[in-house]
Design a protein around this motif. Structure first.
Motif, PDB file in Angstrom:
ATOM      1  N   MET A 243       3.959  63.795  64.677  1.00 32.30           N
ATOM      2  CA  MET A 243       4.293  63.433  63.408  1.00 32.30           C
ATOM      3  C   MET A 243       3.223  63.920  62.291  1.00 32.30           C
ATOM      4  O   MET A 243       2.204  64.222  62.788  1.00 32.30           O
ATOM      5  CB  MET A 243       4.197  62.010  63.558  1.00 32.30           C
ATOM      6  N   PRO A 244       3.699  63.748  61.081  1.00 29.98           N
ATOM      7  CA  PRO A 244       2.795  64.124  60.113  1.00 29.98           C
ATOM      8  C   PRO A 244       1.324  63.539  60.050  1.00 29.98           C
ATOM      9  O   PRO A 244       1.275  62.351  60.468  1.00 29.98           O
ATOM     10  CB  PRO A 244       3.346  63.912  58.901  1.00 29.98           C
ATOM     11  N   LYS A 245       0.236  64.092  59.746  1.00 26.96           N
ATOM     12  CA  LYS A 245      -0.968  63.335  59.598  1.00 26.96           C
ATOM     13  C   LYS A 245      -1.382  63.239  58.244  1.00 26.96           C
ATOM     14  O   LYS A 245      -2.812  62.572  58.200  1.00 26.96           O
ATOM     15  CB  LYS A 245      -2.050  64.504  60.117  1.00 26.96           C
ATOM     16  N   SER A 246      -0.273  62.730  57.517  1.00 28.89           N
ATOM     17  CA  SER A 246      -0.669  62.491  55.934  1.00 28.89           C
ATOM     18  C   SER A 246      -0.342  60.954  55.736  1.00 28.89           C
ATOM     19  O   SER A 246      -0.540  60.412  56.744  1.00 28.89           O
ATOM     20  CB  SER A 246       0.237  63.174  55.107  1.00 28.89           C
ATOM     21  N   HIS A 247      -0.175  60.405  54.691  1.00 30.23           N
ATOM     22  CA  HIS A 247      -0.185  59.145  54.269  1.00 30.23           C
ATOM     23  C   HIS A 247       1.040  58.488  54.911  1.00 30.23           C
ATOM     24  O   HIS A 247       2.239  58.987  54.964  1.00 30.23           O
ATOM     25  CB  HIS A 247      -0.468  58.912  52.915  1.00 30.23           C
ATOM     26  N   LYS A 251      -0.159  55.175  63.469  1.00 24.34           N
ATOM     27  CA  LYS A 251      -0.141  55.451  64.908  1.00 24.34           C
ATOM     28  C   LYS A 251       1.050  55.946  65.558  1.00 24.34           C
ATOM     29  O   LYS A 251       1.428  55.392  66.847  1.00 24.34           O
ATOM     30  CB  LYS A 251      -0.166  53.971  65.546  1.00 24.34           C
ATOM     31  N   THR A 252       1.630  56.942  65.057  1.00 28.43           N
ATOM     32  CA  THR A 252       2.537  57.839  65.736  1.00 28.43           C
ATOM     33  C   THR A 252       2.484  59.383  65.636  1.00 28.43           C
ATOM     34  O   THR A 252       3.452  60.087  65.568  1.00 28.43           O
ATOM     35  CB  THR A 252       3.972  57.387  65.023  1.00 28.43           C
ATOM     36  N   HIS A 253       1.110  59.593  65.441  1.00 28.84           N
ATOM     37  CA  HIS A 253       0.809  60.960  65.251  1.00 28.84           C
ATOM     38  C   HIS A 253       1.303  61.918  66.562  1.00 28.84           C
ATOM     39  O   HIS A 253       1.936  63.051  66.313  1.00 28.84           O
ATOM     40  CB  HIS A 253      -0.513  61.109  65.062  1.00 28.84           C
ATOM     41  N   ARG A 254       1.021  61.205  67.726  1.00 33.03           N
ATOM     42  CA  ARG A 254       1.443  62.138  68.954  1.00 33.03           C
ATOM     43  C   ARG A 254       2.374  61.359  69.754  1.00 33.03           C
ATOM     44  O   ARG A 254       2.620  61.660  70.940  1.00 33.03           O
ATOM     45  CB  ARG A 254       0.150  62.461  69.855  1.00 33.03           C
ATOM     46  N   ARG A 255       3.277  60.767  69.211  1.00 38.05           N
ATOM     47  CA  ARG A 255       4.234  59.860  69.892  1.00 38.05           C
ATOM     48  C   ARG A 255       5.508  60.893  69.665  1.00 38.05           C
ATOM     49  O   ARG A 255       5.765  61.695  68.908  1.00 38.05           O
ATOM     50  CB  ARG A 255       4.828  58.789  69.359  1.00 38.05           C
ATOM     51  N   PRO A 256       6.628  60.673  70.883  1.00 37.62           N
ATOM     52  CA  PRO A 256       7.825  61.440  70.963  1.00 37.62           C
ATOM     53  C   PRO A 256       8.891  61.129  69.821  1.00 37.62           C
ATOM     54  O   PRO A 256       9.655  62.028  69.396  1.00 37.62           O
ATOM     55  CB  PRO A 256       8.452  61.373  72.372  1.00 37.62           C
ATOM     56  N   GLY A 257       8.769  60.077  69.443  1.00 39.60           N
ATOM     57  CA  GLY A 257       9.816  59.606  68.304  1.00 39.60           C
ATOM     58  C   GLY A 257      10.992  59.336  69.168  1.00 39.60           C
ATOM     59  O   GLY A 257      11.189  58.729  69.970  1.00 39.60           O
TER      60      GLY A 257
END
Length: 373
Positions: A243-247, A251-257
């Motif tokens: 996931m994006p690293k912006s605003h 807590k979902t930066h490296r999750r599969p979604g």
């Protein structure tokens, strides 16, 4: 109140119904098999402080040295017997469809090579370390570890050659493991492998297998065990972007979604890329070409840099099964391969053997001549 007969009948029925209920543990299909089968012989033994004196230790080392020298002499005599049998016409000649044995090698690193027109080729160095034949199992006695899906072809039965690699200290192995080498007269090896061969390609026990078993330009298949990386997420295991690293991202930066399992079929579809165990799987690379051979150290340069395994890991090399790269196909060196193996290995001082299309750095590429002024 129930009578004793009624109670016993109910208990018996309950036990029968309980015995036929299939019990499955969690993730029973996805867990890697990290333990050897029960029929494997234990290799190493528990070491104790024997409290040997210096004289006793020196005597044991001398006995080990003499045993290694005698084993080397036996392997050399076996090659001479094979060569004598070839002169007398006792050995079978190679024909299309026959299957030779393979070798056990050690992955020692990577090295670039260049063609004569300047193209760079990435290669992997594989060293064949102390390969010897331990035992030949005829087709009527050979039993595979896993039953094949298709019925065996009895018109072309295959036997099995047990090959060992890399000498080990006999005092470190168990009595049962060392007993596997007792009848063959070969020193206990650290690594064993079974290769499926044709009955015409059988070899006597103690026969040495060197890099001369293959030729420069041949195509081989390499089988290795991938690096065990443990439990990994989808970013490392499947290469997800994340996931994006912006605003606005919590807590979902490296999750599969979202995995798209909603609707009428609210379940996880088989084959969905999710976190799990990564590595520790056997993988085969087929159709790799041998570009260079060093007879002194039994090293071959194989095209490709993605052979499975760690550095100093063990891999298995055998003739390729690809129909367009087998022996006799276009682009493969003409003539039959060494069958059943190289009876006269290349001398150690013969130097490296290069593919014709490669640039040999031992030769000059630019020459200068004195011109007229």
């Amino acid at each position: 109140m129930f009578s004793s007969n009624t109670v016993s009948t109910l208990l018996r029925q309950y036990a029968i119904s309980w015995s036929i209920i299939p019990v499955r543990s969690k993730n029973y299909l996805n867990r890697p098999r990290l333990r050897n089968p029960v029929w494997f012989v234990k290799k190493t033994r528990t070491l104790h402080n024997e409290q040997f004196t210096e004289d006793n230790t020196a005597f044991l080392n001398e006995v080990k040295r003499e045993t290694i020298l005698s084993a080397a002499q036996r392997s050399q005599s076996n090659l001479l017997k094979l060569a004598h049998g070839e002169q007398n016409g006792q050995l079978a000649q190679w024909a299309p469809g026959l299957k030779r044995t393979g070798v056990i090698a050690k992955k020692i690193g990577q090295y670039p090579l260049w063609t004569k027109d300047g193209q760079k080729i990435r290669t992997t160095l594989l060293q064949i370390v102390d390969n010897e034949v331990v035992k030949y199992i005829p087709p009527e006695e050979y039993r595979p570890a896993q039953e094949p899906r298709q019925s065996r072809n009895w018109r072309k039965p295959y036997g099995c050659l047990l090959v060992g690699a890399e000498h080990g200290d006999p005092s470190l192995f168990t009595k049962e493991y060392a007993g596997l080498f007792h009848e063959s007269g070969v020193l206990p090896k650290k690594h064993l492998c079974r290769f499926i061969v044709s009955p015409e390609a059988q070899l006597p026990s103690g026969t040495a297998l060197t890099v001369s078993h293959f030729r420069v330009g041949d195509f081989v298949d390499v089988r290795g065990l991938t690096v065990d990386r443990g439990f990994q997420g989808v970013v490392k295991r499947h290469g997800f972007k994340g996931m994006p690293k912006s605003h606005g991202v919590t807590k979902t930066h490296r999750r599969p979604g979202n995995i798209g399992a909603g609707g009428n079929k609210a379940r996880v579809w088989p084959g969905t890329r999710l976190p799990g165990h990564m590595g520790n799987r056997w993988r085969v690379l087929r159709g790799l070409r041998i570009l260079r051979i060093n007879p002194q150290y039994n090293v071959m340069w194989v095209m490709g840099s993605n052979i499975a395994g760690n550095t100093n890991g063990i891999v298995y090399i055998y003739d390729t099964i690809l129909p367009l790269r087998r022996h006799g196909a276009k682009g493969v060196p003409a003539g039959p391969p060494p069958f059943p193996t190289a009876l006269e290995p290349l001398p150690a001082d013969s130097g490296d053997i290069w593919l014709e299309d490669l640039h040999d750095f031992r030769k000059l590429s630019i020459t200068y001549s004195a011109g007229s002024e």
